[in-house]
Design an enzyme around this catalytic site. Sequence first.
Site, mmCIF file in Angstrom:
data_model
loop_
_atom_site.group_PDB
_atom_site.id
_atom_site.type_symbol
_atom_site.label_atom_id
_atom_site.label_comp_id
_atom_site.label_asym_id
_atom_site.label_seq_id
_atom_site.Cartn_x
_atom_site.Cartn_y
_atom_site.Cartn_z
ATOM 1 N N LEU A 199 -34.892 18.696 12.760
ATOM 2 C CA LEU A 199 -34.630 17.412 12.549
ATOM 3 C C LEU A 199 -35.414 16.310 13.146
ATOM 4 C CD1 LEU A 199 -30.692 18.187 13.339
ATOM 5 C CD2 LEU A 199 -31.914 18.416 11.165
ATOM 6 N N ARG A 200 -36.534 16.691 13.744
ATOM 7 C CA ARG A 200 -37.529 16.078 14.125
ATOM 8 C C ARG A 200 -37.165 15.025 15.454
ATOM 9 N NH1 ARG A 200 -41.417 19.069 12.531
ATOM 10 N NH2 ARG A 200 -42.206 19.076 10.282
ATOM 11 N N ASP B 184 -35.709 26.452 6.815
ATOM 12 C CA ASP B 184 -36.847 26.323 7.722
ATOM 13 C C ASP B 184 -37.278 24.826 7.517
ATOM 14 O OD1 ASP B 184 -39.002 26.678 9.473
ATOM 15 O OD2 ASP B 184 -40.267 27.532 7.853
#
Lengths: 320, 433
Positions: B74-75, B316
Amino acid sequence: MYNPQLNAQGELVHLLTTEGLPRRILTQILDRAGEFMAEVDAGNKKFPTLAGRSVFNLFFENSTRTRTTFEIAAKRLSADVTSLNIQASSTAKGETLLDTIHNLEAMGADLFVVRHAQSGAAHLIAEHVKPGIAVVNAGDGRHAHPTQALLDMYTIRHYKGDFTNLRVAIVGDILHSRVARSQIHALSTLGCPEIRVIAPKTLLPTGIESLGVHVYHDMAEGLRDVDVVAMLRLQNERMSGAYLPSTQEFFKHYGLTEEKLAYAKPDAIVMHPGPMNRGVEIDSAVADGERAVILPQVTFGIVVRMAVMEIVANNQQQAR
Amino acid sequence: MNKTKITRTMKQIVIRNGRLIDPLHGTDTVADLFIAEGKIAGIGAAPAGFVAEDAIDATGLVVTTGLVDLAARLREPGFEYKATLESEMAAAVAGGVTSICCPPDTDPPLDEPGLVTMLRQRAKNHDLARLYPVGALTVGLKGRQITEMAQLREAGCVAFSQGDVPIADLQVLYRAMQYAANFGFALRLRPEEASLVNDGVAHDGEYASRLGLTGIPVVAETIAIAQITQLMRATGCRVHLARVSSGAGVAMVREAKQHGLPLTCDVDINHVHLADVDIGYFNSQYRFDPPLRGVRDRDAIVAGLLDGTIDVICSDHSPVDDDGKLLPFAEAERGATGLELLLPLTLAWAERAGVSLPQALAKVSSTPAAMVGFEASLSVGARADLTVFDPGASWQVTTDALKSQGKNTPFLGYELKGKVRHTLVKGKRVFDA
């Protein structure tokens, strides 16, 4: 597969790789180079083909020989040539490859000659340049060096006349060689019936046989009765460590000496893309011997590059 | 971004006339489904006292347990320019994903309980999908010192992993597995021997040789699997192998399972469909980690899914911005957006492989749910985390169609079947198409 080097009419608009190019285009380049050679031999060294056009030599990786021959070729075609050593400038400041290209487009570029350390860099540029701008790959990573392969083809044709009866051996660091890959594709397309590669297993790419070559690990077997020996340069950083134990051991087993060359046909020619490592991949006696055609290769390199630039620039011009 | 209007009260909802597929039990029937208090309150007949305050007409649609994604980046924190929790949570529910496991390779990495607590709280504030962080196995993911796993577990981590950063020192991995086994924690490990990857960027095969791309040999994966399974035997640690990519790797997992090792594994959906030959002329959309392997490896992955060797399919999900992709192949960032493609690409695999819908959906919901630690099923009392989708509806993958901030995927332009119509989490409608 879609071929990004060709336009909808099947004409060459970029030169990125020799892979997938039809024989007619390879022959067209060699023929045009031959015409230029005849003119040069007659004392004519300047042609108006690219007058008023801007050629940018973009070298993201060091090169003297290739850059110089491209420069000379472009100047003989009357182009305005700018050579940039990009390593030391924009990218070091963080600019991306495509930013650099778009800036040079804004300066009026018509043709980019690109050398880059990464395989596929020339493809990326060709995909993103404006319509009408040509890209010539002057070597990308391990992938392709099409003008070198074409000048090699020119050399072979010059000395041997035809490809369809030849045995050609490519010797040395095939794994890291963009020259070898481009030679293999060009030779296959031009009808060479037997292409051999000779190298230790550490310097051979996985599955190289799929390109249609015969693999040898022994020089005596690999060179037997060949018509052409194409040596490759071995880069210093690969001469010790995991790829090879030492310079001496490589030279002993894979260096081209008079003794090993004796396995080839008596009239076999010896080529080398330069710069040579004497005493590593080639013995001085061979490099300076009568079967070596290494200096004529350099001369032919200029007319082949002239032919390539003229053809792609003209085909792009029509697209504008 | 188009924001969907969401009803956030705990309404009693009836989903009428849907094709109810329960992957856990393998059932497939048409019936009404009743939701109350965030749970499934009844199937077929309304429970006593049920008053429907909201209704979804699911005629012709599949109603199934929400998708559970074992690996989606989700950064946040650290890479908000690529994506944010808000954008990716919205993408998740638009893709029918109701539970997400996020790997710890953020900046800073998820190696402290406070970070995990904060991330979970931020996710809760968005009130869309459920977030299950995977804690870092070593401090800073540096591979030297093991983390406070027990405290990370208390903070909400469901497993421990190095993300894509391998541990160079086997002594550290050995101790980490001993320590995790002590508490019964599972590790998620990427089977990859870094020294054999070196500077490789593509599968070491004929195609990479042709393109002059540096290869990553299959042995980089199989050596790692051999090491991990040996260490499992020595420590008793449970391990989930993340993203097996090769036929030889699948065969080793199969053998280890036959020997009774507590080993599970997943594969990402891209590797189910794609192979190295799809790279074409250096298309960086096809740069993945692990690399797309040969066609036979891809076929072995499909076979491994069919015989149960591969337990789970994950997305992924790795949102990458254009700047990260518009580079020469070897310099381009790895990965692709995937949360919204997990369902349609799983359906495409199922259709091609002749797998039933309950079997296929088990790979992306009930089986990964069990690994996270909950039961995903369509049974009374189960969580009302549900995905309602039209299995026959086609849509084109375009940048506009994707809610994820990451627009990069090799499937851009593809026409895919399977469109999510509604997603419910904790009994609330969090997405309506």
